[in-house]
Enzyme design. Structure first.
Site, short mmCIF file in Angstrom:
data_model
loop_
_atom_site.label_atom_id
_atom_site.label_comp_id
_atom_site.label_asym_id
_atom_site.label_seq_id
_atom_site.Cartn_x
_atom_site.Cartn_y
_atom_site.Cartn_z
N GLU A 26 12.65 -6.63 -40.53
CA GLU A 26 12.70 -7.01 -41.95
C GLU A 26 12.19 -8.44 -42.13
O GLU A 26 11.40 -8.72 -43.04
CB GLU A 26 14.15 -6.94 -42.47
CG GLU A 26 14.84 -5.61 -42.28
CD GLU A 26 15.60 -5.52 -40.95
OE1 GLU A 26 15.01 -5.83 -39.90
OE2 GLU A 26 16.77 -5.14 -40.98
N ASN A 62 19.46 15.62 -8.69
CA ASN A 62 19.62 16.34 -9.95
C ASN A 62 20.93 17.12 -9.97
O ASN A 62 21.64 17.15 -10.97
CB ASN A 62 18.44 17.29 -10.19
CG ASN A 62 17.19 16.54 -10.59
OD1 ASN A 62 17.25 15.39 -11.02
ND2 ASN A 62 16.03 17.17 -10.44
N ARG A 108 2.67 2.40 -13.74
CA ARG A 108 1.28 2.07 -13.45
C ARG A 108 0.40 1.88 -14.69
O ARG A 108 -0.72 1.43 -14.59
CB ARG A 108 0.67 3.16 -12.56
CG ARG A 108 0.43 2.65 -11.16
CD ARG A 108 0.06 3.78 -10.23
NE ARG A 108 1.22 4.42 -9.66
CZ ARG A 108 1.26 5.70 -9.32
NH1 ARG A 108 0.24 6.48 -9.52
NH2 ARG A 108 2.36 6.21 -8.79
C1 AOF Z 1 16.76 -5.82 -33.53
N1 AOF Z 1 15.62 -5.68 -34.24
O1 AOF Z 1 14.52 -5.21 -36.11
C2 AOF Z 1 16.86 -4.99 -36.12
C3 AOF Z 1 18.06 -5.10 -35.36
O2 AOF Z 1 20.58 -9.53 -30.61
P1 AOF Z 1 20.17 -9.74 -32.03
O3 AOF Z 1 20.76 -10.92 -32.67
O4 AOF Z 1 18.67 -9.70 -32.18
O5 AOF Z 1 20.77 -8.52 -32.89
C4 AOF Z 1 20.54 -7.24 -32.46
C5 AOF Z 1 21.20 -6.24 -33.38
O6 AOF Z 1 20.70 -6.35 -34.70
C6 AOF Z 1 20.88 -4.81 -32.95
O7 AOF Z 1 21.81 -4.36 -32.00
C7 AOF Z 1 21.00 -4.05 -34.25
O8 AOF Z 1 22.35 -3.69 -34.46
C8 AOF Z 1 20.61 -5.07 -35.33
N2 AOF Z 1 19.26 -4.81 -35.92
N3 AOF Z 1 17.95 -5.52 -34.07
O9 AOF Z 1 16.70 -6.22 -32.36
C9 AOF Z 1 15.61 -5.28 -35.52
N4 AOF Z 1 16.88 -4.60 -37.42
ZN ZN Z 2 18.33 -8.00 -38.55
#
Ligand code: AOF
Ligand code: ZN
Length: 371
Positions: free
Chosen positions: A53, A303, A208
């Site tokens: 976003e 498996n 690879r």
């Molecule tokens: C992402 N990318 O585009 C969105 C996420 O570790 P942070 O602070 O980057 O936060 C990660 C969390 O943010 C992730 O587990 C998810 O719940 C929320 N959204 N995370 O890495 C994104 N929109």
């Molecule tokens: Zn976010």
């Protein structure tokens, strides 16, 4: 004028561009639409960097005030590695937000939707919900269980053999299918094989394909038999490698000596209880190390243990157009197998596709509740 679903499909397409680089965080895509025109796009490009976003809102061709924002996952409302996405959405005066899934992350879990609504922003959830969840099946599993999403992959002949009785297995499927498997490795954080495979083929188990991030190699080796001059050990300083053994092996002086030899070569030795590696315990330990997904590329022994311990969440089966035959030629899953049909593991959501003259089947095991 495009439909909501069409914009969300575009957001999904963008999200996929982050494949292999966002783990253990999700792949997320975002589209900003104003007056029927896409004025910006963004996706989560790399773990720890800006969310989809924020990337989209920082790149707008025109003022996004009053625009619609489409995002595959609920905007976050927490301070993590980056500031909350809800903040920038409010600041930029977005009018409506369309969401694929509500974020299962307990730090968000509906909180993003609530904050946006409290600020007078119209929020619609559930646009292409199933597609958005599937894209992040790994993230959804890992965030809610703390254990990696486990996939078992095998290639077999049309008569269900993974090798000839002699052991020869090169090749069951064609080049295009094998290339796809290398792409698959890019999507998983860890790749797991048994010591049998290492002793027989001396593989590298790397990715690879160009640009691929090498997954962590995990070898199940109860007695720590891996040769120190194997490709795996020789390359362990460059490609992260875990050897899983048992506490019993480690308790013996030879086992301890071998473990420290392996550690000097750059390997992490993880030991579990049991006579052979306890795969369920191993998965918990791997989850603690932030390994969110594991691809099992084992033989029939690994498996069998993986299905018996019910750790497999998805299967990828590649079927080559050839017949091998032979009662001693191995099948994909060894061990004792199901007692009767009632105990067979059922696969759900089966999908079939073709790659040249090979067939790919994927499905999700549903284990029988009563044993
Ligand atoms: C992402 N990318 O585009 C969105 C996420 O570790 P942070 O602070 O980057 O936060 C990660 C969390 O943010 C992730 O587990 C998810 O719940 C929320 N959204 N995370 O890495 C994104 N929109
Ligand atoms: Zn976010």
């Amino acid at each position: 004028m495009k439909t909501r679903e069409e914009y969300m499909y575009r957001a999904l397409e963008l999200a996929r561009l982050g494949e292999g680089r966002t783990s253990p965080n999700p792949m997320v895509g975002c589209v900003v639409v104003k007056d029927g025109k896409i004025i910006s796009e963004g996706y989560h490009e790399k773990y720890g960097e800006y969310h989809a976003e924020r990337n989209a809102l920082l790149r707008c061709e025109e003022d996004p005030a009053g625009a619609d924002l489409y995002v595959t996952l609920e905007p976050c409302c927490h301070y993590g590695k980056t500031p909350p996405c809800t903040e920038i959405i409010i600041e930029k005066k977005i009018g409506r937000v369309f969401i694929g899934n509500v974020d299962p992350n307990p730090r968000v879990a509906g909180g993003g939707v609530r904050i946006l609504r409290e600020h007078g922003i119209e929020v619609v959830t559930g646009i292409l919900e199933e597609e958005c969840r599937k894209l992040n099946e790994v993230f959804f599993h890992y965030i809610s269980t703390g254990r990696p999403f486990v996939a078992a992959k095998y290639a077999m002949s049309t008569d269900g053999k993974i090798a000839c009785a002699s052991g020869d297995s090169k090749w069951i499927t064609g080049e295009a299918a094998r290339k796809q498997v290398h792409m698959l490795r890019k999507r998983y954080s860890g790749i797991l094989a048994g010591i049998g495979t290492v002793l027989a083929d001396d593989p590298m188990l790397n990715c690879r394909e160009e640009e691929g991030v090498d997954p962590v190699r995990i070898i199940c080796d109860s007695k720590l038999r891996i040769p120190v001059d194997s490709q795996i050990v020789k390359t362990a300083k460059k490609i992260p490698t875990i050897i899983a053994g048992t506490e019993k092996t480690l308790a013996a002086p030879e086992g301890r000596a071998k473990a420290s030899q392996l550690e000097q070569a750059g390997i992490t030795v993880l030991c579990t209880g049991g006579d052979t590696v306890d795969l369920a315990e191993l998965m918990t330990r791997l989850g603690e190390r932030k390994i969110d997904s594991v691809l099992i590329e084992g033989g029939s022994g690994i498996n069998a243990s993986a299905f018996a311990s019910e750790i497999v969440d998805k299967v990828y089966v590649y079927v080559g157009g050839l017949l091998i035959g032979g009662k001693d030629a191995p099948a994909p899953i060894g061990g004792k197998g199901a007692e009767d049909m009632a105990h067979a593991v059922k696969l759900e959501d089966i999908e079939v596709s073709t790659i040249d003259s090979d067939v790919r089947i994927t499905g999700y095991p549903r284990y029988q509740k009563e044993k």
